[in-house]
Design an enzyme around this catalytic site. Structure first.
Site, PDB file in Angstrom:
ATOM      1  N   THR A 100       0.811  -1.216   0.000  1.00 62.30           N
ATOM      2  CA  THR A 100       0.000   0.000   0.000  1.00 62.30           C
ATOM      3  C   THR A 100       0.848   1.270   0.000  1.00 62.30           C
ATOM      4  O   THR A 100       2.035   1.256   0.305  1.00 62.30           O
ATOM      5  CB  THR A 100      -0.924   0.026   1.232  1.00 62.30           C
ATOM      6  OG1 THR A 100      -0.138   0.053   2.423  1.00 62.30           O
ATOM      7  CG2 THR A 100      -1.842  -1.188   1.252  1.00 62.30           C
ATOM      8  N   ASP A 101       0.163   2.373  -0.332  1.00 60.41           N
ATOM      9  CA  ASP A 101       0.802   3.683  -0.271  1.00 60.41           C
ATOM     10  C   ASP A 101       0.508   4.310   1.097  1.00 60.41           C
ATOM     11  O   ASP A 101      -0.028   3.655   1.989  1.00 60.41           O
ATOM     12  CB  ASP A 101       0.341   4.578  -1.427  1.00 60.41           C
ATOM     13  CG  ASP A 101      -1.162   4.823  -1.432  1.00 60.41           C
ATOM     14  OD1 ASP A 101      -1.839   4.583  -0.404  1.00 60.41           O
ATOM     15  OD2 ASP A 101      -1.669   5.261  -2.477  1.00 60.41           O
ATOM     16  N   MET A 102       0.807   5.565   1.244  1.00 62.66           N
ATOM     17  CA  MET A 102       0.636   6.233   2.536  1.00 62.66           C
ATOM     18  C   MET A 102      -0.827   6.302   2.979  1.00 62.66           C
ATOM     19  O   MET A 102      -1.112   6.431   4.163  1.00 62.66           O
ATOM     20  CB  MET A 102       1.238   7.639   2.481  1.00 62.66           C
ATOM     21  CG  MET A 102       2.754   7.599   2.366  1.00 62.66           C
ATOM     22  SD  MET A 102       3.491   9.236   2.291  1.00 62.66           S
ATOM     23  CE  MET A 102       3.097   9.867   3.901  1.00 62.66           C
ATOM     24  N   ILE A 112      -3.878   2.424   0.505  1.00 66.06           N
ATOM     25  CA  ILE A 112      -4.467   1.921  -0.739  1.00 66.06           C
ATOM     26  C   ILE A 112      -3.382   1.197  -1.520  1.00 66.06           C
ATOM     27  O   ILE A 112      -2.232   1.629  -1.552  1.00 66.06           O
ATOM     28  CB  ILE A 112      -5.039   3.104  -1.558  1.00 66.06           C
ATOM     29  CG1 ILE A 112      -6.203   3.750  -0.792  1.00 66.06           C
ATOM     30  CG2 ILE A 112      -5.481   2.656  -2.943  1.00 66.06           C
ATOM     31  CD1 ILE A 112      -6.699   5.035  -1.411  1.00 66.06           C
TER      32      ILE A 112
END
Length: 128
Positions: A14-16, A19
């Site tokens: 995931t990103d920050m 997601i």
């Protein structure tokens, strides 16, 4: 016939915002394709030792909805088209039946020098 491959979303995917990072969908569908080929009884190591490999020629993809940390996903792979050396697959990443990502992937069989080769019989047989 559809092939199903389960994927769990880990924190590293995931990103920050929590997601799934867009490039990881390509990893998920690659794993699913490898598992699909294995399920057909094709040993890709033996195929490579015989001088042939599969390469992705083209991917057209759509990001439809986000997957998030800890989701349980299902990567569905279906054959859309097959010819002598080329295979077009439709792949979807789903969560509880909801389509999150879809791609049309063109895969070709080539020699280690990049010369097109016919798809292995074990792969062509179940497709016709």
């Amino acid at each position: 016939m559809a092939h199903h491959f389960p994927v769990r979303v880990y924190y590293e995917d995931t990103d920050m915002a929590g997601i799934v990072y867009h490039a990881n969908y390509l990893r998920y569908i690659e794993r699913a394709r490898s598992d699909w080929v294995r399920s057909l009884g094709i040993d890709q190591n033996a195929l490579r030792d015989a001088g042939r490999v599969f390469v992705v020629r083209r991917i057209e993809s759509d990001f439809l909805a986000p997957a998030r940390f800890d989701d349980e996903l299902d990567v569905v792979t279906e054959t859309a088209q097959a010819s002598g050396a080329r295979l077009v697959l439709h792949q979807e990443v789903r969560r509880a039946g909801e389509r999150l990502f879809q791609a049309e992937v063109t895969v070709v069989c080539v020699t280690l020098d990049g010369v097109p080769q016919r798809l292995p019989e074990e792969l062509r047989r179940p497709l016709h």
